[in-house]
Design an enzyme around this catalytic site. Structure first.
Site: not given
Ligand code: SAH
Length: 285
Positions: A112, A43, A222-223, A246, A201
């Site tokens: 998302g 990112e 999430m932040e 997504d 989510v």
């Molecule tokens: N380290 C893991 C987890 C990522 S969690 C990985 O790389 O697979 C998802 C990250 O993207 C979080 O930082 C959140 O802020 C963001 N994000 C993207 N889509 C999201 C969704 N549908 N729900 C919650 N957070 C989402």
């Protein structure tokens, strides 16, 4: 412009310098570095490579995170990965304020899509942010942060407007190419409510519940709202930009992973290279 340096009080064992809540915001933004945060390395796009080429990078490790200090596009910056979730984000924002003396914080990353017209590849500017998993009812209204008396935290209007302008220019210049290359609809920029919680989510039911509880929500991540709360408490301007990876439904996991590896960096690079030079001009005024 010179690269910012670490708050000297974090070297050695002396207690960190404490900031005053009444510090003047304009002065802060003009002379202090900008904190730039993302959750995940993809990112940040080419930000650290650009910083390395422009000013060199000095890296400090604190609280198991690396803080990269230098200048990018003329802006003294402290760049860090917050990692995932509200606690991680709040801890990182707090360190940026107290150990690195940043004057403002900008967060870039993916999210998302929740709003009905928000599609994969669109960009959302968080004008206001809320923690959708905070619920201390019946003691406090749902979503309200206990003892703070509010659920919504506003981004700094000028920073958010400058980010939105950078996003509009990025989409106008590169949007058609991105859409053709990655087979997405022509991207659009939205501004409004971004909601944050400690959940990825990923079901129609979960995103449907958020839509009915918070019909204004454009994006879920999430932040962002954790950073906005910390910035509110310390009177530090902040802004959040999220590219939609997504739509928070059953396809979210696969869509998130491919968007993160293929597109998240392209968006962050394109947005930040337009935002930072504009920020440098505003800060110099
Ligand atoms: N380290 C893991 C987890 C990522 S969690 C990985 O790389 O697979 C998802 C990250 O993207 C979080 O930082 C959140 O802020 C963001 N994000 C993207 N889509 C999201 C969704 N549908 N729900 C919650 N957070 C989402």
């Amino acid at each position: 412009m010179n690269a910012p340096s670490l708050n000297p009080s974090i070297r050695g064992n002396s207690p960190m310098k404490l900031r005053s809540d009444s510090a003047d915001r304009a002065d802060r933004a003009a002379v202090r570095p900008l904190g730039v945060l993302a959750a995940l390395p993809e990112e940040l796009g080419d930000l650290l490579a650009t910083m390395r080429a422009e000013s060199g990078v000095v890296t400090h490790t604190l609280g198991r995170r690396d803080y990269h200090v230098g200048a990018v596009h003329g802006v003294p910056c402290v760049v860090a990965l917050a990692r995932v979730g509200k606690v991680a984000a709040a801890a990182t924002a707090s360190a940026l304020i107290h150990a690195f003396d940043v004057g403002a914080i900008a967060f870039t990353g993916v999210a998302g899509g929740v709003g009905p017209d928000v599609h994969i590849g669109d960009v959302v500017i968080g004008e206001t942010l809320l923690q959708h998993d905070m619920n201390a009812s019946p003691l406090f209204p749902c979503f309200e942060i206990p003892l703070l008396g509010r659920a919504h935290f506003d981004a700094d209007a000028a920073l958010a407007a400058a980010l939105a302008d950078a996003c509009e220019r990025f989409i106008a210049e590169d949007g058609a190419t991105l859409a053709a290359r990655f087979r997405i609809a022509p991207p659009r920029v939205h501004r409004g409510l971004v909601i944050s919680g400690d959940q990825f989510v990923a079901s129609a039911q979960a995103v449907g519940a958020l839509r009915s509880q918070l019909p204004q929500a454009l994006a879920v991540e999430m932040e962002g709202a954790a950073i906005a709360q910390v910035c509110h408490e310390y009177d530090v301007p902040c802004a959040v930009v999220r590219t939609i990876s997504d739509t928070a439904d059953e396809h979210a996991s696969a869509s998130f992973k491919s968007f993160l590896s293929e597109l998240a960096g392209t968006y962050s690079t394109g947005i930040l290279k337009r935002f930072l030079p504009a920020y440098a001009q505003t800060a110099a005024r």
